[in-house]
Design an enzyme around this catalytic site. Structure first.
Site, PDB file in Angstrom:
ATOM      1  N   HIS A  60     -21.456 -56.945  11.508  1.00 19.29           N
ATOM      2  CA  HIS A  60     -20.652 -55.773  11.131  1.00 19.29           C
ATOM      3  C   HIS A  60     -21.550 -54.578  10.778  1.00 19.29           C
ATOM      4  O   HIS A  60     -21.593 -53.611  11.506  1.00 19.29           O
ATOM      5  CB  HIS A  60     -19.664 -56.041   9.983  1.00 19.29           C
ATOM      6  CG  HIS A  60     -18.729 -57.157  10.255  1.00 19.29           C
ATOM      7  ND1 HIS A  60     -17.866 -57.151  11.331  1.00 19.29           N
ATOM      8  CD2 HIS A  60     -18.512 -58.348   9.621  1.00 19.29           C
ATOM      9  CE1 HIS A  60     -17.155 -58.274  11.337  1.00 19.29           C
ATOM     10  NE2 HIS A  60     -17.529 -59.018  10.319  1.00 19.29           N
ATOM     11  N   ASP A 108     -15.582 -62.594  16.780  1.00 20.88           N
ATOM     12  CA  ASP A 108     -15.319 -62.816  15.360  1.00 20.88           C
ATOM     13  C   ASP A 108     -14.004 -63.552  15.085  1.00 20.88           C
ATOM     14  O   ASP A 108     -13.943 -64.764  15.188  1.00 20.88           O
ATOM     15  CB  ASP A 108     -15.375 -61.451  14.637  1.00 20.88           C
ATOM     16  CG  ASP A 108     -15.393 -61.557  13.121  1.00 20.88           C
ATOM     17  OD1 ASP A 108     -15.372 -62.680  12.601  1.00 20.88           O
ATOM     18  OD2 ASP A 108     -15.430 -60.510  12.445  1.00 20.88           O
TER      19      ASP A 108
HETATM   20 ZN   LIG Z   1     -17.188 -63.127  10.626  1.00 20.90          ZN
END
Ligand SMILES: [Zn+2]
Length: 445
Positions: free
Chosen positions: A267, A318
């Protein structure tokens, strides 16, 4: 085996026409360009051939959440409550079925290697299974069944938040101490499987304290294993970290010895200029997961500045809001356009490199991610005759792959010299049927 590819991207500024790949065992041994017609002894592969896509960040069980988290207009809590309900019900058997179906969906989407950020280690309430790595073994079985490579990022998760106890569901994630995490990970059996490699992960600054991070970083360094961590996904994490440690999550990880060429920050959405400088100077990777970051309202990561500072980019699906690395990859550029009001942050070939060789490095498969002699024979063929991409021209094939194509345009996928997907179908599994039954079973517990 010889393949004649109508077009193939060999890592340059554009795709080449008429490429012959010679494959022995699981490796590419020769690459020849400019072959106008298929040699008599070659299999013909139409469309655009790319290196196999690398999905650098996955939580396989989240696949069962798809489409079920948007009630009440999709609040953060409507997602998290469902995720915890699901995490509480999975068993090794139901997880094997769910992960196999999820990895098979990845194969159909052109993904040949996945990094599984795995923290669902123990039984309900945290009771260890008789075989402490039962859940890790399930994931290795699943990747093998689906026919793709796996880097098992065994994740340390010890706290419910900074200075906060674990809740009931989170107890399944915790080994109790970082020493017990290391003991269990040491016993993971990944050595025998050619398709599985082992790495480590620090769940986040919320779940692991700085002195514990240092132990995990030391473990990874001693074994030359890759190390991943969720970093600055939401502003609240940064605020808690600053309040507790007087530093950002990236700085805390840096002080613990985590950053470096084997490290991937997942991220890195809410990072400072100094964080970006540290990630770049250390040669770390940054994994952007745009479809999940959109779904969870995390914000838009600063991939452009990170890359400019020297960090290597990769992408991940993800939470599997969708499994489509083309959508993830273009999301890097398109979301940055929205955030900045400007176009032109990344070239198409740079984005394609993130989805292939960038991910391969982040997952410790440095011999994958490019179509070159000596490299692993992992590749994906995109059709160029679908309604979505028809009419593209030879000069713009890479941009078409990155900015136009979807997972549904994948026709053929090879992993280690073996076809896993042919003509849009998995060669051994009925993937939609497996997904339907595995997801129903996962929710029934
Ligand atoms: Zn994750």
């Amino acid at each position: 085996v010889k393949l004649w590819c109508e077009h193939a991207w060999l890592g340059g500024d554009r795709a080449e026409a008429g490429v012959v790949l010679e494959i022995e065992g699981d490796r590419i041994v020769a690459v020849e360009t400019g072959a106008d017609a298929a040699p008599a002894d070659a299999d013909r592969v139409d469309g655009l051939v790319l290196p196999g896509l690398v999905n650098a960040h996955s939580h396989a069980f989240h696949r069962a959440l798809r489409g079920r988290t948007h009630g009440e207009r999709g609040s953060f809590w409507s997602w998290r409550e469902q995720m915890y309900r699901l995490a509480a019900t999975l068993t090794p058997d139901s997880y094997r079925a769910l992960a196999t179906a999820t990895y098979a969906e990845m194969a159909l989407a052109g993904i040949t290697t996945v990094g599984e950020f795995h923290y669902l280690h123990h039984g309900p309430g945290g009771a260890p299974y008789d075989e402490p790595n039962a859940m890790s073994d399930v994931l290795s079985d699943a990747a093998e069944g689906a026919g793709i490579r796996l880097t098992l990022l065994d994740t340390c998760y010890l706290h419910g938040g900074i200075g906060t106890e674990l809740d009931d569901v989170q107890r399944r994630f915790s080994d109790g101490s970082v020493e017990r995490w290391a003991e269990r990970v040491e016993a993971v059996d990944a050595g025998g499987a050619a398709m599985v490699r082992r790495g480590a992960a620090i769940h986040s600054v919320r779940a692991v304290e700085p002195d514990e991070m240092a132990v995990i970083a030391g473990w990874a360094t001693a074994r030359d294993a890759c190390l991943h961590a969720h970093v600055s996904e939401q502003p609240a994490e940064n605020e808690a970290c600053l309040a507790a440690y007087g530093a950002t999550p990236v700085t805390v990880l840096d002080r613990a010895g985590a950053l470096g060429p084997r490290f991937t920050a997942v991220h890195a959405t809410h990072v400072t200029d100094d964080d970006i400088r540290r990630l770049g100077a250390s040669g770390s990777s940054v994994c952007i997961c745009p479809t999940t970051e959109r779904d969870l309202a995390d914000g838009i990561g600063l991939a452009g500045p990170s890359a400019a500072a020297g960090a290597r980019l990769c992408v991940g699906s993800d939470s599997h809001a969708v499994i489509d690395l083309f959508e993830e990859t273009r999301g890097i550029e398109l979301d940055e356009r929205l955030a900045t009001g400007e176009r032109g942050h990344h070239l198409g070939v740079e984005l394609l490199a993130a989805a292939t060789c960038g991910g391969a490095v982040a997952l410790g498969w440095t011999e994958a991610g490019s179509l070159a002699p000596g490299g692993l024979a992992d590749l994906v063929a995109l059709r160029l005759d679908s309604v979505r991409v028809a009419g593209t021209d030879a000069d713009n094939l890479v941009d078409t792959a990155v900015f136009v194509a979807t997972a549904a345009d994948v026709r053929d996928v090879m992993v280690g010299g073996r076809w896993v997907v042919r003509d849009g179908r998995h060669v051994t599994l009925d993937v939609p049927a497996l997904l339907a039954s595995a997801i129903a079973e996962a929710w029934d517990g």
